[in-house]
Design an enzyme around this catalytic site. Structure first.
Site, PDB file in Angstrom:
ATOM      1  CG  ASN A  90      -1.460   1.253   1.659  1.00 22.66           C
ATOM      2  OD1 ASN A  90      -2.420   1.752   1.055  1.00 22.66           O
ATOM      3  ND2 ASN A  90      -0.859   1.866   2.676  1.00 22.66           N
ATOM      4  CE1 TYR A 158      -0.186   8.342  -6.166  1.00 21.87           C
ATOM      5  CE2 TYR A 158      -2.195   8.940  -7.332  1.00 21.87           C
ATOM      6  CZ  TYR A 158      -1.566   8.365  -6.244  1.00 21.87           C
ATOM      7  OH  TYR A 158      -2.313   7.800  -5.241  1.00 21.87           O
ATOM      8  CE  LYS A 162      -0.756   4.854  -6.280  1.00 25.63           C
ATOM      9  NZ  LYS A 162      -0.524   3.888  -5.212  1.00 25.63           N
ATOM     10  CB  THR A 193      -4.092  10.133   4.073  1.00 29.94           C
ATOM     11  OG1 THR A 193      -3.795  10.396   2.695  1.00 29.94           O
ATOM     12  CG2 THR A 193      -5.061   8.970   4.171  1.00 29.94           C
TER      13      THR A 193
HETATM   14  P1  NAP Z   1       0.003   8.684   3.411  1.00 31.73           P
HETATM   15  O1  NAP Z   1      -0.711   8.934   4.678  1.00 31.73           O
HETATM   16  O2  NAP Z   1       0.922   9.699   2.866  1.00 31.73           O
HETATM   17  O3  NAP Z   1       0.747   7.279   3.534  1.00 31.73           O
HETATM   18  C1  NAP Z   1       1.724   6.858   2.629  1.00 31.73           C
HETATM   19  C2  NAP Z   1       2.499   5.742   3.298  1.00 31.73           C
HETATM   20  O4  NAP Z   1       3.479   5.215   2.384  1.00 31.73           O
HETATM   21  C3  NAP Z   1       3.246   6.205   4.534  1.00 31.73           C
HETATM   22  O5  NAP Z   1       3.150   5.228   5.535  1.00 31.73           O
HETATM   23  C4  NAP Z   1       4.683   6.340   4.041  1.00 31.73           C
HETATM   24  O6  NAP Z   1       5.550   6.116   5.133  1.00 31.73           O
HETATM   25  C5  NAP Z   1       4.730   5.186   3.045  1.00 31.73           C
HETATM   26  N1  NAP Z   1       5.809   5.315   2.060  1.00 31.73           N
HETATM   27  C6  NAP Z   1       5.929   6.258   1.092  1.00 31.73           C
HETATM   28  N2  NAP Z   1       7.055   6.050   0.388  1.00 31.73           N
HETATM   29  C7  NAP Z   1       7.656   4.957   0.929  1.00 31.73           C
HETATM   30  C8  NAP Z   1       8.850   4.256   0.640  1.00 31.73           C
HETATM   31  N3  NAP Z   1       9.674   4.624  -0.351  1.00 31.73           N
HETATM   32  N4  NAP Z   1       9.160   3.170   1.395  1.00 31.73           N
HETATM   33  C9  NAP Z   1       8.348   2.782   2.407  1.00 31.73           C
HETATM   34  N5  NAP Z   1       7.201   3.407   2.718  1.00 31.73           N
HETATM   35  C10 NAP Z   1       6.865   4.486   1.990  1.00 31.73           C
HETATM   36  O7  NAP Z   1      -1.048   8.437   2.225  1.00 31.73           O
HETATM   37  P2  NAP Z   1      -2.244   7.391   2.041  1.00 31.73           P
HETATM   38  O8  NAP Z   1      -3.354   8.175   1.435  1.00 31.73           O
HETATM   39  O9  NAP Z   1      -2.500   6.583   3.245  1.00 31.73           O
HETATM   40  O10 NAP Z   1      -1.611   6.481   0.892  1.00 31.73           O
HETATM   41  C11 NAP Z   1      -1.661   5.062   0.923  1.00 31.73           C
HETATM   42  C12 NAP Z   1      -1.862   4.558  -0.494  1.00 31.73           C
HETATM   43  O11 NAP Z   1      -3.137   4.972  -0.965  1.00 31.73           O
HETATM   44  C13 NAP Z   1      -0.845   5.095  -1.503  1.00 31.73           C
HETATM   45  O12 NAP Z   1      -0.442   4.059  -2.367  1.00 31.73           O
HETATM   46  C14 NAP Z   1      -1.647   6.139  -2.267  1.00 31.73           C
HETATM   47  O13 NAP Z   1      -1.130   6.345  -3.556  1.00 31.73           O
HETATM   48  C15 NAP Z   1      -3.021   5.509  -2.271  1.00 31.73           C
HETATM   49  N6  NAP Z   1      -4.148   6.399  -2.517  1.00 31.73           N
HETATM   50  C16 NAP Z   1      -4.378   7.477  -1.721  1.00 31.73           C
HETATM   51  C17 NAP Z   1      -5.455   8.314  -1.990  1.00 31.73           C
HETATM   52  C18 NAP Z   1      -5.749   9.533  -1.149  1.00 31.73           C
HETATM   53  O14 NAP Z   1      -6.569  10.374  -1.587  1.00 31.73           O
HETATM   54  N7  NAP Z   1      -5.170   9.673   0.021  1.00 31.73           N
HETATM   55  C19 NAP Z   1      -6.324   8.030  -3.063  1.00 31.73           C
HETATM   56  C20 NAP Z   1      -6.077   6.898  -3.840  1.00 31.73           C
HETATM   57  C21 NAP Z   1      -4.986   6.090  -3.564  1.00 31.73           C
HETATM   58  P3  NAP Z   1       6.965   6.810   5.417  1.00 31.73           P
HETATM   59  O15 NAP Z   1       6.868   8.224   4.959  1.00 31.73           O
HETATM   60  O16 NAP Z   1       7.124   6.634   6.896  1.00 31.73           O
HETATM   61  O17 NAP Z   1       7.944   5.988   4.635  1.00 31.73           O
END
Ligand code: NAP
Length: 238
Positions: A90, A158, A162, A193
């Site tokens: 994720n 991005y 995806k 988030t």
């Molecule tokens: P978030 O709160 O920013 O979480 C992202 C997570 O990914 C954090 O735990 C971050 O941890 C980790 N991460 C990022 N780069 C990394 C790396 N190189 N190695 C290890 N860990 C890494 O955002 P979120 O919304 O929960 O995102 C989770 C997923 O949902 C992502 O794939 C995102 O693309 C997807 N998504 C989000 C949304 C939205 O609107 N929020 C919509 C559709 C899809 P650290 O910084 O501690 O490494």
């Protein structure tokens, strides 16, 4: 109640947002969880919360772009908890929100590495472990960005990463189904988030308006779908 009793899960991107909510929910439903992200302190807090609620988890901080880290996560699941049944891959990053001519090659590479190549790397180690277990559930977080008919401005890398993930997932699902390994992409809508930061109220209202429910999700709501895909409740979903 959906049960993950006797199951072992890896959750990446667990230091915040959707991954954090999913790790808590999986543990609440009986899974033993290996949590990862780069920030150790956030992971330690999460493990403390899971343990305080009677669950079991271990934290391994590292970068999902690195093969060695992905291998280590699987080794930890097997040595500490006896195997691997579920992987919620994720972790993700958006990168700079700029037009294509302002997007540096290094930023492009970084987004593709973090969101897409990491999935390839993770699956390379997770699939053999699931085979040793006789099956499993692989879940990858894609996005509505890159899937909806309308594009979102400034998100070329991005969206490409995806959309690429959906292709990878379809291919893995057809490769692995006969081994009882299910593979699914979860495509969240906008979710509240750190990733979903809005420049102003107008931008937030625009994104909320794209959704049928006229709001964005809470991470806990997306985690419920991950729980469904992780559990036997989705036994014919791949
Ligand atoms: P978030 O709160 O920013 O979480 C992202 C997570 O990914 C954090 O735990 C971050 O941890 C980790 N991460 C990022 N780069 C990394 C790396 N190189 N190695 C290890 N860990 C890494 O955002 P979120 O919304 O929960 O995102 C989770 C997923 O949902 C992502 O794939 C995102 O693309 C997807 N998504 C989000 C949304 C939205 O609107 N929020 C919509 C559709 C899809 P650290 O910084 O501690 O490494």
């Amino acid at each position: 109640m959906t049960s993950l009793n006797e199951k072992v899960a890896i959750v990446t991107g667990a230091s915040a947002g959707i991954g954090r909510a999913a790790a808590r929910l999986f543990a609440q439903h009986g899974a033993r969880v290996v949590v990862t992200a780069r920030r150790q302190a956030e992971l330690d807090t999460l493990v403390g919360e899971i343990e305080a609620n009677g669950g079991e988890a271990i934290a391994l901080a590292g970068d999902v772009r690195e093969d060695a880290h992905n291998q280590k996560l699987v080794a930890a699941a097997e040595s500490r908890f006896g195997g691997l049944d579920i992987a919620f891959n994720n972790a993700g990053a958006v990168g700079p929100l700029v037009q294509i001519d302002a997007l540096e090659r290094s930023d492009w590479n970084d987004v593709i590495e973090t969101n897409l190549s990491s999935a390839f790397s993770a699956a390379r180690y997770q699939v053999p472990a699931m085979r040793r277990r006789g099956g499993g559930s692989l879940i990858f977080t894609s996005s509505f960005v890159g899937h909806e008919t309308a594009g979102m401005p400034g998100m070329a890398a991005y969206a490409a990463s995806k959309a690429g993930l959906v292709g990878l997932v379809k291919s893995l699902a057809s490769d692995l189904g006969h081994e009882a390994i299910r593979v699914n992409a979860l495509l969240p809508g906008g979710t509240d988030t750190r990733m979903a930061t809005f420049e102003n109220d107008e931008q937030r209202a625009f994104v909320e308006g794209m959704h049928a429910l006229k709001r964005i999700a809470r991470p806990e709501e997306i985690a419920q779908t991950a729980l469904f895909l992780a559990s036997d409740a989705s036994s014919f979903t791949t």
